[in-house]
Design an enzyme around this catalytic site. Structure first.
Site, PDB file in Angstrom:
ATOM      1  N   LYS A   1      -1.666  -1.687 -10.362  1.00  0.00           N
ATOM      2  CA  LYS A   1      -1.417  -0.531  -9.503  1.00  0.00           C
ATOM      3  C   LYS A   1      -2.723   0.243  -9.437  1.00  0.00           C
ATOM      4  O   LYS A   1      -3.216   0.746 -10.447  1.00  0.00           O
ATOM      5  CB  LYS A   1      -0.307   0.333 -10.090  1.00  0.00           C
ATOM      6  CG  LYS A   1       1.073  -0.267  -9.963  1.00  0.00           C
ATOM      7  CD  LYS A   1       2.137   0.560 -10.678  1.00  0.00           C
ATOM      8  CE  LYS A   1       2.211   1.969 -10.151  1.00  0.00           C
ATOM      9  NZ  LYS A   1       3.372   2.713 -10.740  1.00  0.00           N
TER      10      LYS A   1
ATOM     11  N   ARG B   1       0.845  -1.193   0.000  1.00  0.00           N
ATOM     12  CA  ARG B   1       0.000   0.000   0.000  1.00  0.00           C
ATOM     13  C   ARG B   1       0.876   1.236   0.000  1.00  0.00           C
ATOM     14  O   ARG B   1       1.961   1.243   0.558  1.00  0.00           O
ATOM     15  CB  ARG B   1      -0.906   0.020   1.231  1.00  0.00           C
ATOM     16  CG  ARG B   1      -1.954  -1.072   1.227  1.00  0.00           C
ATOM     17  CD  ARG B   1      -2.951  -0.859   2.373  1.00  0.00           C
ATOM     18  NE  ARG B   1      -4.006  -1.850   2.312  1.00  0.00           N
ATOM     19  CZ  ARG B   1      -3.957  -3.019   2.955  1.00  0.00           C
ATOM     20  NH1 ARG B   1      -2.901  -3.321   3.667  1.00  0.00           N
ATOM     21  NH2 ARG B   1      -4.955  -3.868   2.849  1.00  0.00           N
TER      22      ARG B   1
ATOM     23  N   ALA C   1       0.575   5.861  -0.426  1.00  0.00           N
ATOM     24  CA  ALA C   1      -0.234   7.009  -0.030  1.00  0.00           C
ATOM     25  C   ALA C   1      -1.480   7.148  -0.888  1.00  0.00           C
ATOM     26  O   ALA C   1      -2.489   7.690  -0.450  1.00  0.00           O
ATOM     27  CB  ALA C   1       0.610   8.279  -0.111  1.00  0.00           C
ATOM     28  N   PHE C   2      -1.430   6.652  -2.135  1.00  0.00           N
ATOM     29  CA  PHE C   2      -2.536   6.924  -3.050  1.00  0.00           C
ATOM     30  C   PHE C   2      -3.273   5.670  -3.500  1.00  0.00           C
ATOM     31  O   PHE C   2      -4.146   5.730  -4.344  1.00  0.00           O
ATOM     32  CB  PHE C   2      -2.000   7.663  -4.285  1.00  0.00           C
ATOM     33  CG  PHE C   2      -1.193   8.874  -3.929  1.00  0.00           C
ATOM     34  CD1 PHE C   2      -1.757   9.896  -3.200  1.00  0.00           C
ATOM     35  CD2 PHE C   2       0.133   8.968  -4.303  1.00  0.00           C
ATOM     36  CE1 PHE C   2      -1.008  11.012  -2.859  1.00  0.00           C
ATOM     37  CE2 PHE C   2       0.885  10.080  -3.968  1.00  0.00           C
ATOM     38  CZ  PHE C   2       0.318  11.109  -3.247  1.00  0.00           C
ATOM     39  N   GLY C   3      -2.930   4.502  -2.984  1.00  0.00           N
ATOM     40  CA  GLY C   3      -3.638   3.303  -3.409  1.00  0.00           C
ATOM     41  C   GLY C   3      -2.858   2.051  -3.075  1.00  0.00           C
ATOM     42  O   GLY C   3      -1.998   2.044  -2.198  1.00  0.00           O
ATOM     43  N   GLU C   4      -3.172   0.972  -3.800  1.00  0.00           N
ATOM     44  CA  GLU C   4      -2.594  -0.330  -3.510  1.00  0.00           C
ATOM     45  C   GLU C   4      -1.998  -0.940  -4.769  1.00  0.00           C
ATOM     46  O   GLU C   4      -2.355  -0.582  -5.890  1.00  0.00           O
ATOM     47  CB  GLU C   4      -3.665  -1.282  -2.959  1.00  0.00           C
ATOM     48  CG  GLU C   4      -4.269  -0.850  -1.641  1.00  0.00           C
ATOM     49  CD  GLU C   4      -5.403  -1.753  -1.192  1.00  0.00           C
ATOM     50  OE1 GLU C   4      -5.671  -1.792   0.011  1.00  0.00           O
ATOM     51  OE2 GLU C   4      -6.016  -2.416  -2.062  1.00  0.00           O
ATOM     52  N   ALA C   5      -1.103  -1.900  -4.562  1.00  0.00           N
ATOM     53  CA  ALA C   5      -0.611  -2.755  -5.644  1.00  0.00           C
ATOM     54  C   ALA C   5      -1.096  -4.168  -5.334  1.00  0.00           C
ATOM     55  O   ALA C   5      -0.811  -4.709  -4.264  1.00  0.00           O
ATOM     56  CB  ALA C   5       0.911  -2.711  -5.718  1.00  0.00           C
TER      57      ALA C   5
ATOM     58  N   ASP D   1      15.363   7.872 -12.060  1.00  0.00           N
ATOM     59  CA  ASP D   1      15.244   7.257 -10.733  1.00  0.00           C
ATOM     60  C   ASP D   1      15.760   5.813 -10.751  1.00  0.00           C
ATOM     61  O   ASP D   1      15.145   4.915 -10.197  1.00  0.00           O
ATOM     62  CB  ASP D   1      13.791   7.293 -10.256  1.00  0.00           C
ATOM     63  CG  ASP D   1      13.686   7.147  -8.727  1.00  0.00           C
ATOM     64  OD1 ASP D   1      14.707   7.354  -8.044  1.00  0.00           O
ATOM     65  OD2 ASP D   1      12.593   6.826  -8.243  1.00  0.00           O
TER      66      ASP D   1
END
Length: 818
Positions: free
Chosen positions: A92, A71, A73-77, A187
């Site tokens: 995602k 999990r 900040a904005f959702g789940e995988a 990144d």
């Protein structure tokens, strides 16, 4: 005439309405499989809220959530199984309500970039869907973790140069590909370099990537992870593709030293060390070659242009071939081929494993198999069970407490483990199929390699007695290195293998000709079986002392012991006295089972003394011994021919069947499970206190389990049965719709990169608010500056239902929710 047409129309409408009501009722009760519902539902009018567009122009892709990977900040995988090709993918799930405008642009940017990248070492993008305010991005899954974890697992032991070069080539190949596409990753770090179980590298997380107009273009925004930032980023000046090369050099330095290239207690000191080139330590020249060490410093001096191919040309050519081979052996999700966006049907199911027999009269649930460890395939041996999970790990355990094992569990000892235990010696191998003999085990990997372990008394391990009579750990059969294996089957004391090229090999005990080699000799090494001209074998099925071979046309060939006609080779004419025909005691070569020739057989299940088969129409046929009523024909008499079961199976489609020692278990498409034959020692899963002891032998199929379940897999051997049962809990249809979000012209094409199972960790706890200027992405933890993304292991949840699907309050499947 018009009145007649109207009346006909009204009658059709009324029938359609009644049919719809029936479908609703059956679905809510759970009496209909999802596939059956979808089949009927697709043929109805769209009055159930299907929304826009006919199904003829839509491609439905079915997904089953397995477990939540992590999990952010904005959702789940979330890990999903895609049923069309049985592959694993990651979704995602991003809650757009929680995102700022810039963060939305970052998400759309990642999709846009992934959609145009096609490479063996880059995470593949497959699709995206919108469910109200939730964006769902379907990506390739990695089951081997990431390079950050791989380095930590070394515990100070340096990688060999061969391993470093293997990783280096793949990383450099991925970076070169994205640069050729004009994309700057920005990144690159060990946390964003993912691994498969076969050690393939996949470069991922393109949320910060930027497309440059040309190789001479420069970027200005200061983003990335501090430890891997180039001097230009630290100094706040413009930068280009060389910054990715610098980050790659930092990754290579970590591979060679197992420590960060630059380290400090605060960002300012870190930037100073980066600008001054003050790395933490020197690479050990006693372990690594001067060419490899020179390569590291060239990356960190940003001079790497052609140095890779110039340094190790011959080695890299070999690696390139191996990467291509490993990727081609892996399963690929089927991408949308229609012009309209595909429709995702997401179904949450409960899946459990039960076993019974050997004194267990009622089904026993195994709690070990749930979430990511839910079972995909099961197999029963005489003394042990084996299960392959959806994440392709192998578990084995004993069915006899205290009994000495001979290696059939593969755990490296002779202990009798009563609870499922993962075969650690196969760690790093993705297992796609397992087969059990009486006291040995065989398994096939995703790379089509064959591993064997257990008793080699009859030469069943297939290594020509090189390892003795007890093989306690899995061994790779080199014989099949150049002959990729499609399927393996085990009898009590013999093995049969079907290769991808359609060749058949067998070995082990040859008594009664069960190997099909025109003799009764034993063989401790795979021998090729001669297949009749014109026959194409599609699967092999070993009984206790015989073997069946299914052909492409649905015909059945057999060899081995035909006692009591359990191979179906006798040519008796049932119903005519004194015309039983000449019995066939056994056959040493592949012989056509003429009694089944009128049927197109889809699957066949040999037991100890009888056999069951399913034809293409889902009808069940039985033949062989009927002493305990195991043929399911109402009596205990001898039957010379093949029996087509009606009665309880009249009109039912049989999907799975397996035969044990004097009993039969079958499952039907309408989610019922039947058992019949010898009930002794709990063979039928029926309670002894209800009269189902050894003296009671139901000669007609009887439903068991007390509730409706779909059976993905089923296996019986000796007295024991093991099966997977599942129920549909919830289902939802999502149409691919970007809801006005612009994501570029590259979308919809989908990457055709080959799939291996990989996890894309795109949710970080760090700060990512890089606007224009000198803002950086800073990830902090107590002992340093970075929070490892792979800490998601501490955030996993056994609840496989994703948060956007859990919003539906009632877990029943209703037409309105589909």
């Amino acid at each position: 005439h018009n009145k007649s047409e109207r009346q006909t129309g009204f009658r059709e409408q009324e029938r359609s309405s009644r049919r719809a009501d029936s479908l609703r009722l059956r679905t809510v009760r759970g009496a209909m499989s999802l596939e059956e519902y979808e089949r009927h539902y697709g043929s109805l009018n769209s009055d159930f809220g299907g929304g826009g567009g006919g199904t003829s122009e839509e491609e439905k892709l079915h997904y089953i959530p397995i477990r939540i990977l992590g999990r952010g900040a904005f959702g789940e995988a979330t890990l999903y199984r895609r049923t069309e090709d049985n592959s694993l993918v990651v979704w995602k799930e991003v809650d757009l309500n929680c995102l700022s405008d810039k963060e939305r642009r970052d998400v759309m940017n990642e999709i846009s970039i992934l959609s145009i990248l096609q490479h063996n070492n880059i995470i593949a993008y497959f699709n995206h869907f919108m469910d109200k305010d939730t964006l769902l991005i379907e990506l390739e899954y990695c089951n081997g973790g990431n390079l950050y974890d791989k380095i930590n697992q070394q515990k100070g032991k340096l990688f060999t140069e061969e391993v470093v070069i293997w990783y280096l080539y793949q990383i450099a190949s991925a970076v070169a590909h994205i640069h050729k596409a004009g994309i700057l990753h920005r990144d690159i770090k060990t946390l964003n370099i993912f691994l498969t179980k076969t050690n393939l590298i996949k470069l991922g997380d393109y949320g910060l990537a930027k497309k440059l107009d040309s190789q001479f273009s420069m970027a200005e925004t200061c983003v990335g992870t501090p430890y891997y930032m180039s001097p230009e980023l630290c100094q706040g000046v413009k930068y280009n593709f060389k910054s990715d090369i610098w980050a790659m050099g930092c990754v290579l330095f970590e591979l060679l030293t197992l420590t960060r290239t630059f380290d400090a207690t605060n960002p300012l000191n870190l930037c100073v060390k980066i600008v001054q080139g003050n790395w933490t330590m020197e690479v050990n020249s006693d372990v690594y070659s001067s060419e490899l060490i020179k390569l590291v410093y060239e990356c960190l001096d940003q001079l790497l242009v052609c140095a890779l191919t110039d340094s190790f040309p011959s080695r890299f050519r070999e690696i390139e071939d191996k990467v291509e081979l490993l990727n081609s052996a892996n399963k690929k999700p089927r991408l949308s081929t229609v012009t309209e966006s595909p429709v995702a049907v997401v179904t949450t199911r409960s899946r459990e494993v039960y076993f019974w027999g050997g004194g267990k009269f009622t089904p026993q649930k195994l709690d070990a198999f749930k979430g990511g460890c839910s079972a995909q395939q099961v197999c029963a041996g005489e003394t042990h069970f084996a299960v392959v999970t959806v994440e392709k790990e192998l578990y084995t355990w004993s069915v006899q407490g205290g009994a000495k094992m001979v290696g059939q569990l593969g755990h490296g000892d002779q202990a009798s483990y009563r609870q499922p235990r993962r075969v650690e010696r196969l760690q790093g191998k993705a297992i796609q199929q397992v087969a059990c003999g009486a006291d040995f085990t065989a398994c096939v990997t995703d790379e089509d390699q064959l591993y064997m372990f257990g008793s080699d008394y009859y030469g069943c391990i297939g290594v020509d007695n090189e390892l003795g009579t007890e093989v306690l750990v899995p061994v790779l059969l080199d014989f099949f290195q150049e002959r990729p294996v499609r399927q393996v089957s085990c009898g009590d004391n013999h093995v049969a293998v079907l290769t991808q090229d359609g060749d058949v090999f067998s070995w082990g005990c040859g008594e009664h000709g069960r190997l099909g080699l025109d003799s009764e000799d034993d063989y401790a090494y795979p021998m090729q079986v001669t297949v009749p001209k014109g026959a194409t074998i599609t699967s092999v099925h070993c009984g206790s002392d015989g073997t069946f071979f299914l052909t492409e046309s649905g015909k059945v060939l057999a060899c081995g012991n035909n006692e009591i006609n359990k191979l179906g080779l006798n040519q008796g004419i049932s119903g005519i006295m004194n015309h039983s025909g000449e019995g066939v005691p056994y056959t040493t070569s592949l012989t056509l089972v003429k009694q089944l020739a009128r049927y197109k057989i889809r699957s066949i299940a040999p037991g100890k003394t009888h056999t069951a088969a399913i034809d293409e129409r889902g009808r069940l046929l039985t033949f062989g011994c009927n002493k305990y009523g195991q043929l399911g024909v109402r009596d205990f008499k001898k039957h010379t021919g093949v029996n087509l079961l009606v009665g309880p199976f009249g009109g039912k489609v049989v999907t799975k069947v397996s035969c044990g020692d004097g009993f039969t278990i079958a499952a039907t498409e309408d989610n019922q499970i039947f058992a019949w034959g010898n009930a002794g020692n709990g063979r039928l899963g029926m309670p002894a206190d209800k009269g189902f002891g050894s003296e009671v032998c139901p000669a007609l199929p009887r439903p068991i389990f007390g509730s409706l379940h779909h059976v993905p897999d089923l296996s019986c051997r000796g007295w024991h049965t093991i099966l997977i049962v599942e129920k549909v809990l919830n289902s939802k249809t999502i149409r691919s719709n970007s809801s006005g979000l612009s994501i570029g012209s590259g979308l919809g094409q989908g990457s055709t990169s080959t799939i291996d199972l990989e996890m894309d960790q795109a949710f970080e706890t760090g700060l990512r608010d890089g606007g224009s200027g000198g803002t950086m992405e800073a990830e902090t933890e107590d002992r340093g500056l970075e929070t490892p993304m792979m800490s998601v292991e501490n955030k996993t949840d056994d609840n496989s239902c994703p948060f956007w699907l859990r919003k539906v309050s009632n877990l029943c499947v209703t037409p309105e929710r589909i």
